[in-house]
Scaffold this motif. Structure first.
Motif, mmCIF file in Angstrom:
data_model
loop_
_atom_site.group_PDB
_atom_site.id
_atom_site.type_symbol
_atom_site.label_atom_id
_atom_site.label_comp_id
_atom_site.label_asym_id
_atom_site.label_seq_id
_atom_site.Cartn_x
_atom_site.Cartn_y
_atom_site.Cartn_z
ATOM 1 N N ALA A 176 0.840 -1.206 0.000
ATOM 2 C CA ALA A 176 0.000 0.000 0.000
ATOM 3 C C ALA A 176 0.872 1.252 0.000
ATOM 4 C CB ALA A 176 -0.920 -0.007 1.227
ATOM 5 N N LYS A 177 1.969 1.199 0.756
ATOM 6 C CA LYS A 177 2.846 2.369 0.829
ATOM 7 C C LYS A 177 3.591 2.603 -0.486
ATOM 8 C CE LYS A 177 3.514 2.690 5.811
ATOM 9 N NZ LYS A 177 4.247 2.138 6.958
ATOM 10 N N VAL A 178 3.996 1.513 -1.122
ATOM 11 C CA VAL A 178 4.667 1.639 -2.422
ATOM 12 C C VAL A 178 3.717 2.299 -3.425
ATOM 13 C CG1 VAL A 178 5.570 0.335 -4.401
ATOM 14 C CG2 VAL A 178 6.284 -0.264 -2.070
ATOM 15 N N ILE A 179 2.471 1.840 -3.422
ATOM 16 C CA ILE A 179 1.470 2.414 -4.329
ATOM 17 C C ILE A 179 1.249 3.895 -4.000
ATOM 18 C CG2 ILE A 179 -0.961 2.339 -5.050
ATOM 19 C CD1 ILE A 179 0.678 -0.049 -6.000
ATOM 20 N N ALA A 180 1.100 4.180 -2.702
ATOM 21 C CA ALA A 180 0.840 5.562 -2.274
ATOM 22 C C ALA A 180 1.942 6.483 -2.787
ATOM 23 C CB ALA A 180 0.741 5.634 -0.754
ATOM 24 N N ARG A 181 3.163 6.008 -2.659
ATOM 25 C CA ARG A 181 4.297 6.825 -3.105
ATOM 26 C C ARG A 181 4.317 7.023 -4.602
ATOM 27 N NH1 ARG A 181 10.312 7.285 -0.888
ATOM 28 N NH2 ARG A 181 10.515 8.713 -2.625
ATOM 29 N N ALA A 182 4.041 5.949 -5.318
ATOM 30 C CA ALA A 182 4.048 6.035 -6.781
ATOM 31 C C ALA A 182 2.979 7.018 -7.260
ATOM 32 C CB ALA A 182 3.807 4.651 -7.390
ATOM 33 N N LEU A 183 1.813 6.990 -6.608
ATOM 34 C CA LEU A 183 0.735 7.886 -7.013
ATOM 35 C C LEU A 183 1.088 9.327 -6.662
ATOM 36 C CD1 LEU A 183 -2.420 5.786 -6.006
ATOM 37 C CD2 LEU A 183 -1.206 5.863 -8.187
ATOM 38 N N ARG A 184 1.690 9.503 -5.486
ATOM 39 C CA ARG A 184 2.129 10.857 -5.116
ATOM 40 C C ARG A 184 3.147 11.378 -6.133
ATOM 41 N NH1 ARG A 184 6.505 11.843 -0.588
ATOM 42 N NH2 ARG A 184 7.637 10.852 -2.283
ATOM 43 N N SER A 193 -13.078 -1.931 -10.609
ATOM 44 C CA SER A 193 -12.793 -1.657 -12.018
ATOM 45 C C SER A 193 -11.660 -2.530 -12.537
ATOM 46 C CB SER A 193 -12.410 -0.193 -12.215
ATOM 47 O OG SER A 193 -13.508 0.621 -11.940
ATOM 48 N N ARG A 194 -10.707 -2.785 -11.654
ATOM 49 C CA ARG A 194 -9.548 -3.543 -12.113
ATOM 50 C C ARG A 194 -8.841 -4.130 -10.900
ATOM 51 N NH1 ARG A 194 -5.761 -2.057 -16.758
ATOM 52 N NH2 ARG A 194 -4.103 -3.580 -16.503
ATOM 53 N N VAL A 195 -8.327 -5.338 -11.073
ATOM 54 C CA VAL A 195 -7.557 -5.987 -10.011
ATOM 55 C C VAL A 195 -6.091 -5.984 -10.429
ATOM 56 C CG1 VAL A 195 -7.184 -8.113 -8.695
ATOM 57 C CG2 VAL A 195 -9.517 -7.445 -9.381
ATOM 58 N N PHE A 196 -5.237 -5.472 -9.575
ATOM 59 C CA PHE A 196 -3.802 -5.450 -9.850
ATOM 60 C C PHE A 196 -3.109 -6.462 -8.931
ATOM 61 C CE2 PHE A 196 -5.212 -1.214 -11.158
ATOM 62 C CZ PHE A 196 -4.616 -1.106 -12.418
ATOM 63 N N GLY A 197 -2.543 -7.480 -9.508
ATOM 64 C CA GLY A 197 -1.918 -8.535 -8.711
ATOM 65 C C GLY A 197 -0.492 -8.207 -8.325
ATOM 66 N N PRO A 198 0.149 -9.107 -7.600
ATOM 67 C CA PRO A 198 1.544 -8.890 -7.201
ATOM 68 C C PRO A 198 2.429 -8.735 -8.437
ATOM 69 C CG PRO A 198 0.604 -10.808 -6.090
ATOM 70 C CD PRO A 198 -0.384 -10.385 -7.128
ATOM 71 N N GLY A 199 3.431 -7.883 -8.331
ATOM 72 C CA GLY A 199 4.346 -7.704 -9.450
ATOM 73 C C GLY A 199 3.882 -6.686 -10.474
ATOM 74 N N THR A 200 2.716 -6.079 -10.218
ATOM 75 C CA THR A 200 2.247 -5.045 -11.143
ATOM 76 C C THR A 200 3.216 -3.866 -11.138
ATOM 77 O OG1 THR A 200 -0.056 -5.607 -10.650
ATOM 78 C CG2 THR A 200 0.332 -3.470 -11.685
ATOM 79 N N ASP A 257 1.840 1.207 -14.458
ATOM 80 C CA ASP A 257 0.597 0.771 -15.095
ATOM 81 C C ASP A 257 -0.608 1.263 -14.289
ATOM 82 O OD1 ASP A 257 1.994 -0.483 -17.080
ATOM 83 O OD2 ASP A 257 1.987 -2.452 -16.090
ATOM 84 N N ILE A 258 -0.471 1.237 -12.965
ATOM 85 C CA ILE A 258 -1.577 1.692 -12.109
ATOM 86 C C ILE A 258 -1.776 3.190 -12.289
ATOM 87 C CG2 ILE A 258 -2.408 1.850 -9.731
ATOM 88 C CD1 ILE A 258 -0.639 -0.596 -9.094
ATOM 89 N N VAL A 259 -0.658 3.922 -12.311
ATOM 90 C CA VAL A 259 -0.723 5.374 -12.511
ATOM 91 C C VAL A 259 -1.422 5.693 -13.828
ATOM 92 C CG1 VAL A 259 0.672 7.422 -13.032
ATOM 93 C CG2 VAL A 259 1.284 5.956 -11.092
ATOM 94 N N ARG A 260 -0.983 5.006 -14.884
ATOM 95 C CA ARG A 260 -1.540 5.261 -16.205
ATOM 96 C C ARG A 260 -3.029 4.925 -16.237
ATOM 97 N NH1 ARG A 260 1.463 1.838 -19.211
ATOM 98 N NH2 ARG A 260 3.320 2.946 -18.539
ATOM 99 N N TYR A 261 -3.384 3.817 -15.620
ATOM 100 C CA TYR A 261 -4.790 3.396 -15.602
ATOM 101 C C TYR A 261 -5.658 4.463 -14.922
ATOM 102 C CZ TYR A 261 -8.930 0.534 -14.852
ATOM 103 O OH TYR A 261 -10.217 0.069 -14.852
ATOM 104 N N ILE A 262 -5.193 4.951 -13.786
ATOM 105 C CA ILE A 262 -5.966 5.968 -13.055
ATOM 106 C C ILE A 262 -6.071 7.248 -13.868
ATOM 107 C CG2 ILE A 262 -5.935 7.491 -11.027
ATOM 108 C CD1 ILE A 262 -4.746 5.152 -9.442
#
Lengths: 136, 321
Positions: A25-33, A113-120, A124-129
């Motif tokens: 969750a923290k890795v994602i949070a940082r990438a989105l920030r 809307s979409r499931v992102f599994g391990p190793g995503t 890709d998540i940033v672009r999708y959003i």
């Protein structure tokens, strides 16, 4: 940005359920920030009610759930339902963590809307959003 | 735009989804925000607006969480704005104040919103002023605005509050030094949090000594309170002192002054917004590049061009050959 122009993308990153691992969750949070988004992070052990209430108060366009405990079949539909009840059925609901392949259809059915599994790749998540809520 | 009156009605009714939407609208700024604020402003003035600031790690969020619950215990409601810095590089932000506000934020009488600084000093205080206007109009008894540290924009935000609470914690070493830079002067209440830790007495003593340095006794002497917010100790006392401070402001006419200041901040920022729009429009003008070239060549002066931008008349390259 504050001149009435485009809206900054606001994302709630939430960890519902009992698992205590929030590295993902923290890795994602940082990438989105780092992609210029405002990320509200709620910490561990959130109930579906807490997630929905945070989404309501923060008026986010995206709710990104991280669930590693296997409790997604119970947690996710409840969160999706609460979001709809709060008038936030249009929120982009994303699910990450450990979700077996056979569970994905039911998660999409529930409103994810979409499931992102391990190793995503976080890009890709940033672009999708950005593609899904960039113009709202 | 047609949505603004409806939205305003729902905000005034305290409808949570509407409050949340309205906060987004006013934070974004622009004409829709101004229309909404104008509708809401006559309905403000009820809330006791409290600014809470202090160095990172002193326990501000936990304290705000506890204060909101203490207010609830007295049958009152609380709206919270927590400001976090945006990255100056990407404009993004991680807003983590909710982590320590888990208890209060599930209470139906509490509403908490995270606000990113978005790197613009004036913009931040405008967004904060607008946000607390929304929460005030929504009928919350307390509006708690939390910021980190003592930068210029934080001081501007604190100037919007009726009562300013500066939070310290023992053992951070330089915290008393840190608050000297401007924050000390604006404190109406001092709180030494984590008072169960060693060094709390020293912090209180140092603060008291510093307050005694004032040349003449100020009309209001900030009380120095101790709390252990994580255990919810000392919170009712803070509410009492804040109420006492508000009564003081009321009696001495200072409350009206602060309100004028808050409105001025809104107006000032509306001016900046308007200027920013005019400038953006000018830069879209087909003659903009030629106008700049003329300024560079000395055939046109910069302030004349600026005047033209502010008039919003367009035709930037008119009269340039």
């Amino acid at each position: 940005m504050r001149d009435g122009g485009e809206r900054v993308i606001r994302v709630l990153v939430a960890k519902p359920g009992l698992d205590g691992h929030d590295r993902g969750a923290k890795v994602i949070a940082r990438a989105l920030r780092d992609a210029g988004m405002e990320v509200v992070y709620t910490g561990l052990h959130q109930t579906p009610e807490q997630v929905a209430e945070a989404a309501l108060q923060e008026d986010v366009q995206v709710v990104a759930l991280s669930i590693l405990s296997g409790a997604h079949p119970t947690l996710v539909p409840r969160i999706a339902r609460l979001l709809r009840e709060n008038g936030q059925g249009d929120v982009l609901l994303l699910l990450g963590g450990i979700v077996p392949e056979q569970d994905v259809p039911s998660m999409l059915e529930a409103g994810v809307s979409r499931v992102f599994g391990p190793g995503t790749d976080t890009r890709d998540i940033v672009r999708y959003i950005q593609e899904r809520v960039g113009d709202s | 735009m047609t949505g603004a009156p409806v939205l305003a009605d729902d905000v005034l009714a305290g409808q949570r989804r509407a409050v949340s939407r309205a906060l987004t609208v006013v934070e974004r700024g622009g004409p829709e925000a101004e229309a909404l604020l104008q509708t809401l402003l006559p309905h403000t003035g009820h809330a006791h607006v409290v600014g809470i600031t202090g160095a990172p790690g002193v326990g501000k969020s936990t304290l705000v969480d506890g204060l909101a619950l203490a207010a609830r215990g007295q049958g009152q409601t609380a709206g919270i704005i927590a400001v976090d810095p945006s990255s100056p590089f990407t404009g993004g932000a991680i807003l983590g104040d909710r982590i320590r506000m888990q208890d209060a934020t599930m209470d139906p009488g509490v509403f908490m919103r995270s606000l990113a600084s978005r790197g613009q000093t004036g913009g931040l205080s405008r967004a904060a002023a607008a946000s607390l206007t929304v929460l005030d109009a929504a009928g919350f008894d307390w509006v708690l605005v939390e910021t980190v540290g003592a930068g210029q924009s934080e001081i501007e935000i604190m100037a919007l509050a009726e009562s300013v609470m500066v939070v310290l914690a023992p053992g951070l070493g330089d915290d008393i030094q840190a608050i000297k830079a401007g924050i000390l002067e604006i404190a109406d209440v001092f709180v030494v949090n984590k008072a169960d830790r060693p060094g709390a007495d020293t912090s209180v003593r140092e603060l008291r000594a510093m307050l005694r340095l004032a040349a003449e006794p100020p009309p209001w002497t900030p009380p120095i309170l101790t709390t252990v917010a994580a255990e919810r100790r000392g919170l009712e006392r803070i509410l009492e002192e804040l109420a006492r401070h508000r009564a003081f402001l009321e009696e001495t006419g200072r409350r009206a002054e602060r309100r004028t200041h808050q409105v001025e901040t809104l107006v000032r920022q509306a001016v900046w917004d308007a200027v920013a729009r005019r400038l953006a429009a000018a830069r879209e003008d087909p003659g903009w590049a030629r106008a700049l070239t003329a300024v560079a060549a000395g055939t046109r002066d910069a302030s004349g061009l600026a005047d033209q931008v502010l008039r919003g008349a367009g035709g930037m390259a008119d009269g340039i050959h």
